[in-house]
Design a protein around this motif. Structure first.
Motif, short mmCIF file in Angstrom:
data_model
loop_
_atom_site.label_atom_id
_atom_site.label_comp_id
_atom_site.label_asym_id
_atom_site.label_seq_id
_atom_site.Cartn_x
_atom_site.Cartn_y
_atom_site.Cartn_z
N GLU A 84 2.00 -12.23 5.67
CA GLU A 84 0.71 -12.40 6.33
C GLU A 84 -0.18 -13.34 5.50
O GLU A 84 0.10 -13.57 4.32
N LYS B 275 0.83 -1.21 0.00
CA LYS B 275 0.00 0.00 0.00
C LYS B 275 0.86 1.26 0.00
O LYS B 275 0.42 2.30 -0.48
N ALA C 263 -11.41 3.62 4.10
CA ALA C 263 -11.93 2.43 4.76
C ALA C 263 -10.86 1.38 4.55
O ALA C 263 -10.16 1.41 3.54
N THR D 246 2.11 -9.62 -0.46
CA THR D 246 1.72 -8.22 -0.34
C THR D 246 1.98 -7.56 1.02
O THR D 246 2.08 -6.35 1.12
N GLY D 247 2.06 -8.38 2.09
CA GLY D 247 2.22 -7.77 3.41
C GLY D 247 3.06 -8.62 4.36
O GLY D 247 3.13 -9.85 4.24
N SER E 291 -1.21 -12.56 1.90
CA SER E 291 -0.08 -12.61 0.98
C SER E 291 0.23 -14.02 0.55
O SER E 291 0.60 -14.28 -0.60
N GLY F 146 -8.13 -8.48 -3.36
CA GLY F 146 -9.19 -8.13 -2.42
C GLY F 146 -10.11 -7.13 -3.09
O GLY F 146 -11.07 -7.49 -3.76
N THR G 180 -4.24 -0.60 4.42
CA THR G 180 -4.45 0.74 3.87
C THR G 180 -4.47 1.76 5.01
O THR G 180 -3.90 2.85 4.90
N ALA H 270 -9.12 -5.35 -5.47
CA ALA H 270 -8.71 -5.50 -6.87
C ALA H 270 -7.95 -4.31 -7.46
O ALA H 270 -7.77 -4.22 -8.67
N GLY H 271 -7.47 -3.41 -6.60
CA GLY H 271 -6.68 -2.29 -7.09
C GLY H 271 -5.29 -2.72 -7.54
O GLY H 271 -4.79 -2.26 -8.57
C1 AN7 Z 1 -1.80 -7.90 2.45
O1 AN7 Z 1 -6.00 -2.52 3.62
O2 AN7 Z 1 -7.96 -3.54 1.01
O3 AN7 Z 1 -6.76 -6.27 -4.38
O4 AN7 Z 1 -8.02 -1.96 3.16
O5 AN7 Z 1 -3.68 -5.83 2.71
O6 AN7 Z 1 -5.50 -4.14 -4.17
O7 AN7 Z 1 -7.33 -4.69 -2.59
C2 AN7 Z 1 -5.96 -4.52 1.74
C3 AN7 Z 1 -5.76 -5.33 0.68
C4 AN7 Z 1 -3.73 -8.11 -0.64
C5 AN7 Z 1 -5.61 -6.94 -1.67
N1 AN7 Z 1 -2.84 -8.34 0.32
O8 AN7 Z 1 -5.20 -5.90 -2.52
C6 AN7 Z 1 -7.02 -2.63 2.94
C7 AN7 Z 1 -7.05 -3.58 1.82
C8 AN7 Z 1 -2.82 -7.59 1.42
C9 AN7 Z 1 -3.74 -6.56 1.59
C10 AN7 Z 1 -4.67 -7.12 -0.54
C11 AN7 Z 1 -4.71 -6.33 0.59
P1 AN7 Z 1 -6.25 -5.20 -3.46
#
Ligand code: AN7
Length: 420
Positions: free
Chosen positions: A344, A108, A130, A374-375, A347, A236, A135, A238-239
């Motif tokens: 996490e 993020k 949100a 991702t995290g 991820s 999630g 995020t 989808a961004g």
């Molecule tokens: C670790 O923090 O939507 O598909 O509000 O924290 O771009 O949403 C987090 C999403 C994948 C999905 N992996 O990414 C939030 C939130 C981790 C994330 C996703 C999130 P998107």
């Protein structure tokens, strides 16, 4: 000059207009450029000598005043050749792009450095989002860095503790909403429409996507422009998958990349609306009303960027798959124990998804694959502790510890004999 454009009807908006959805048709916006101008700027700069980071790619960004950049040194994350894991999954070439190595521990940050820089350029007073956790942690940090007021809405009781602690310590106003992420997103959308100086930094904000597209640039540059066959991404809201694809298409268009990879999205089985749409060949996504998964980060039933994500998957000839909580947690442990990468649960869904696609024969064992994690794992220590064997507790006594380590049976002289 960059501008904003509706992805559906093509209506254009000026780069400094605060607008989240097209006023004509209600669809999402994206940032468009004059690519000749980018080429010109690149030819005059020594950007390829700048160390990997989001702002190495500043000429690909819609930022007008570089002196306003709000940064914590994001991007430039590890690109790990994963031989041991690849062998277990049965694939020839596997890399893990580990986004947990960003300043607040998730991808993020790539989007927030650009989004909050834009907030400063626009002169807004406060920012809001949100969030399922990451995020909110990221926005709270960048808002603190920029001296902006920050409020975050999170689902009560359903956010990993590490993330909650981050949002709190960075000084954001943390609001726990009795409801899920999708309900909170609806509220912040309405608030930001109503109060023009509250700037929304969820990923419908197209400036966030511009930062996140650098993930695609970096993968390409870390492979010396040799793109993998496939990039596997947890999905999630989808961004991120949309952002990576946008970046790769721009890099391709500007001649820095010759082959595009298949974008592959992974969702948790309890919140997989995009996977259903891909599998059914549908042009719309039907929201999941009560999303559920141990991977709380991707516990999202109505992904706002679904249309961009479906395009990314279809245009790239990719696919989508869902994985159970058990598969996610097994993959989390496997990645940690074969490669030393603690990520996490959300991820680890990319690893779990790749395993499933290989086992099903949907991914060829000869493919070169990059899994994005991702995290960071420390975001959610509770889940990690739950899935591991409990540590053994003993008194402070060497014999007791020798017993546990099985050293009683070992000849203590063996190693020293070999050395001498
Ligand atoms: C670790 O923090 O939507 O598909 O509000 O924290 O771009 O949403 C987090 C999403 C994948 C999905 N992996 O990414 C939030 C939130 C981790 C994330 C996703 C999130 P998107």
């Amino acid at each position: 000059m960059a501008y904003q454009e509706c992805i559906n009807c093509g209506k254009k908006y000026e780069i400094n207009e605060i607008v989240y959805f097209c006023k004509k048709c209600g669809d999402l916006l994206e940032i468009k450029y004059d690519y000749n101008a980018i080429n010109k700027a690149l030819s005059k700069s020594n950007w390829q000598k700048v160390p990997l980071s989001v702002w190495r790619y500043r000429d690909f960004m819609p930022v007008q005043d570089f002196s306003k950049i709000v940064s914590l040194n994001e991007g430039g994350t590890g690109f790990h050749t994963s031989k041991r894991l690849g062998k277990i999954l049965g694939i020839r070439q596997l890399y893990v792009k580990n986004e947990g190595e960003n300043p607040t521990g998730s991808f993020k940050d790539r989007g927030m450095t650009v989004g909050v820089t834009k907030a400063v350029e626009l002169g807004v007073k406060s920012v809001i989002c949100a969030s399922t956790g990451n995020t909110s942690a990221s926005l709270a940090a960048y808002a603190a860095r920029a001296g902006l007021e920050c409020a975050v809405l999170i689902p009560a009781g359903k956010i990993a503790y590490g993330k909650l602690s981050q949002a709190m310590i960075y000084g954001a106003k943390v609001i726990q909403v009795r409801g899920n992420f999708d309900e909170s997103l609806e509220i912040v959308l309405k608030l930001s429409e109503k109060y023009k100086d509250i700037y929304l930094l969820n990923s419908i904000n197209p400036f966030r996507i511009e930062g996140q597209k650098t993930l695609g640039f970096e993968i390409c540059d870390q492979l010396n422009q040799k793109m993998p066959d496939r990039i596997v991404v947890p999905v999630g809201n989808a961004g991120n998958i949309s952002a990576i694809w946008k970046g790769l298409k721009e890099y391709h268009r500007l001649g820095f990349l010759h082959k595009l990879p298949k974008m592959t999205g992974i969702q948790a089985a309890g919140s997989a609306p995009i996977v259903y749409a891909v599998k059914n060949g549908s042009d719309t996504v039907i929201p999941v009303t009560s999303p559920e998964t141990v991977a709380t980060a991707i516990r999202i039933g109505a992904p706002v960027s679904w249309k961009k994500a479906l395009r990314a998957i279809r245009e790239s000839n990719g696919t989508a798959e869902m994985v159970t909580d058990e598969e996610i947690l097994n993959a989390q442990k496997l990645l940690a124990q074969t490669e030393g990468l603690f990520v996490e649960p959300a991820s680890a869904s990319s690893i779990a998804g790749l395993k499933k696609l290989i086992d099903q024969g949907d991914v060829d064992r000869d493919e070169h694959v990059v899994c994005v994690t991702t995290g960071h794992g420390l975001k959610d220590p509770d889940t990690a502790i739950k899935i591991c064997k409990k540590p053994i507790e003993v008194k402070a006594d060497i014999e007791a510890i020798e017993k546990i380590l099985g050293l009683k049976k070992r000849n203590p002289l063996v190693n020293s004999e070999v050395i001498s």
